[in-house]
Design a protein around this motif. Structure first.
Motif, mmCIF file in Angstrom:
data_model
loop_
_atom_site.group_PDB
_atom_site.id
_atom_site.type_symbol
_atom_site.label_atom_id
_atom_site.label_comp_id
_atom_site.label_asym_id
_atom_site.label_seq_id
_atom_site.Cartn_x
_atom_site.Cartn_y
_atom_site.Cartn_z
ATOM 1 N N GLU A 108 -2.168 -32.399 40.867
ATOM 2 C CA GLU A 108 -1.576 -33.200 41.947
ATOM 3 C C GLU A 108 -0.151 -33.611 41.609
ATOM 4 O O GLU A 108 0.733 -33.587 42.476
ATOM 5 N N ALA A 109 0.101 -33.980 40.348
ATOM 6 C CA ALA A 109 1.455 -34.367 39.930
ATOM 7 C C ALA A 109 2.404 -33.178 40.012
ATOM 8 O O ALA A 109 3.569 -33.322 40.432
ATOM 9 N N ALA A 110 1.905 -32.002 39.633
ATOM 10 C CA ALA A 110 2.728 -30.800 39.732
ATOM 11 C C ALA A 110 3.088 -30.513 41.188
ATOM 12 O O ALA A 110 4.240 -30.192 41.515
ATOM 13 N N ASP A 111 2.126 -30.666 42.069
ATOM 14 C CA ASP A 111 2.355 -30.411 43.494
ATOM 15 C C ASP A 111 3.356 -31.409 44.075
ATOM 16 O O ASP A 111 4.275 -31.027 44.802
ATOM 17 N N ARG A 112 3.189 -32.692 43.734
ATOM 18 C CA ARG A 112 4.102 -33.731 44.252
ATOM 19 C C ARG A 112 5.539 -33.499 43.800
ATOM 20 O O ARG A 112 6.480 -33.811 44.535
ATOM 21 N N SER A 113 5.702 -32.979 42.591
ATOM 22 C CA SER A 113 7.042 -32.811 42.036
ATOM 23 C C SER A 113 7.697 -31.490 42.443
ATOM 24 O O SER A 113 8.813 -31.192 42.019
ATOM 25 N N GLY A 114 6.986 -30.704 43.265
ATOM 26 C CA GLY A 114 7.542 -29.433 43.711
ATOM 27 C C GLY A 114 7.312 -28.288 42.744
ATOM 28 O O GLY A 114 7.974 -27.249 42.842
ATOM 29 N N HIS A 115 6.377 -28.488 41.810
ATOM 30 C CA HIS A 115 6.068 -27.461 40.813
ATOM 31 C C HIS A 115 4.587 -27.069 40.920
ATOM 32 O O HIS A 115 3.821 -27.201 39.967
ATOM 33 N N THR A 116 4.208 -26.595 42.077
ATOM 34 C CA THR A 116 2.806 -26.272 42.339
ATOM 35 C C THR A 116 2.201 -25.420 41.231
ATOM 36 O O THR A 116 2.814 -24.443 40.774
ATOM 37 N N MET A 117 0.997 -25.782 40.798
ATOM 38 C CA MET A 117 0.323 -25.039 39.738
ATOM 39 C C MET A 117 -0.081 -23.659 40.258
ATOM 40 O O MET A 117 -0.903 -23.532 41.151
ATOM 41 N N LYS A 118 0.498 -22.615 39.662
ATOM 42 C CA LYS A 118 0.245 -21.253 40.115
ATOM 43 C C LYS A 118 -0.813 -20.543 39.278
ATOM 44 O O LYS A 118 -1.502 -19.647 39.771
ATOM 45 N N ALA A 119 -0.932 -20.913 38.000
ATOM 46 C CA ALA A 119 -1.903 -20.257 37.123
ATOM 47 C C ALA A 119 -2.062 -21.067 35.847
ATOM 48 O O ALA A 119 -1.174 -21.835 35.460
ATOM 49 N N ALA A 120 -3.208 -20.883 35.216
ATOM 50 C CA ALA A 120 -3.452 -21.423 33.879
ATOM 51 C C ALA A 120 -3.822 -20.259 32.974
ATOM 52 O O ALA A 120 -4.568 -19.360 33.382
ATOM 53 N N ILE A 121 -3.294 -20.244 31.767
ATOM 54 C CA ILE A 121 -3.552 -19.167 30.813
ATOM 55 C C ILE A 121 -4.272 -19.738 29.605
ATOM 56 O O ILE A 121 -3.843 -20.740 29.028
ATOM 57 N N TRP A 122 -5.369 -19.109 29.241
ATOM 58 C CA TRP A 122 -6.149 -19.524 28.071
ATOM 59 C C TRP A 122 -5.952 -18.484 26.976
ATOM 60 O O TRP A 122 -6.410 -17.352 27.077
#
Length: 204
Positions: A108-122
């Motif tokens: 949610e913080a990423a989205d609010r700041s204009g940095h929408t979460m596109k992927a997570a890498i493990w």
């Protein structure tokens, strides 16, 4: 590889990619490499916490291998995502929101700041490989003086990863955001695999 990197940069825009992995899996190393390739800013939750001048209790908790309490973590780290100097850049996050319950506030913080979460890498690493890398790092003394680089702290970190970070990764997986990468090959091979996997991810 340049064609794939350019395609990923176009897809990423000003979004975020979050890197996770067992201790010694190379998160910060890969994060630095990806940030350079994608013209992104690197944000490491662990580095932020280690740089803060907070209570001795928090320092001792982190130094012993435990994770910072969620309320303290969210208050201290997530505001970094909204810093003005990051506004026109994509972000590469190194284990931001790695405690169960922190994944949704982080997204949610990423989205609010204009940095929408596109992927997570493990970056996946077996426990045997973690200990091999720990021993090698000790012999090379290549990580500076970190309180959490002791055998006792590493045992705690491995347990906490299994109990508290795996649920975070499961959340990303359930939302079709997780990419799993074998973190055991060389740094260069892992970077190439990340690029290939991201390229396939955005084209499927």
């Amino acid at each position: 590889m340049d064609e794939k990197v350019n395609a990923i940069k176009k897809w990423l825009g000003t979004g975020s990619i979050n890197l996770f992995g067992e201790p010694f899996s190379g998160k910060d190393t890969q994060g630095e490499q990806l940030a350079k390739m994608f013209s992104a800013k690197l944000i490491s939750g662990g580095s932020i916490l280690r740089s803060l001048k907070e209570s001795e209790e928090i320092k001792q908790s982190i130094g012993s291998g435990n994770l910072a309490p969620a309320d303290f973590y969210l208050k201290s780290v997530l505001p970094y995502l909204g810093k003005s100097e990051f506004s026109n850049y994509p972000l590469v996050l190194s284990s931001v929101g790695r405690l169960e319950g922190e994944e949704v506030p982080t997204i949610e913080a990423a989205d609010r700041s204009g940095h929408t979460m596109k992927a997570a890498i493990w970056l996946q690493l077996s426990e045997d490989e973690v200990w091999k890398r720990f021993d090698k790092s000790k012999s090379l003394n290549d990580r500076g003086k970190r309180q959490d680089d002791t055998k006792e702290a590493l045992r705690v970190r491995l347990k906490r990863f299994a109990s508290d970070t795996i649920p975070v990764l499961n959340y990303y997986d359930d939302h079709n955001l997780l990419i799993k990468i074998d973190g055991s090959p060389s740094t260069e091979d892992v970077t190439e695999k990340i690029i290939d996997s991201l390229y396939n991810f955005i084209n499927n």
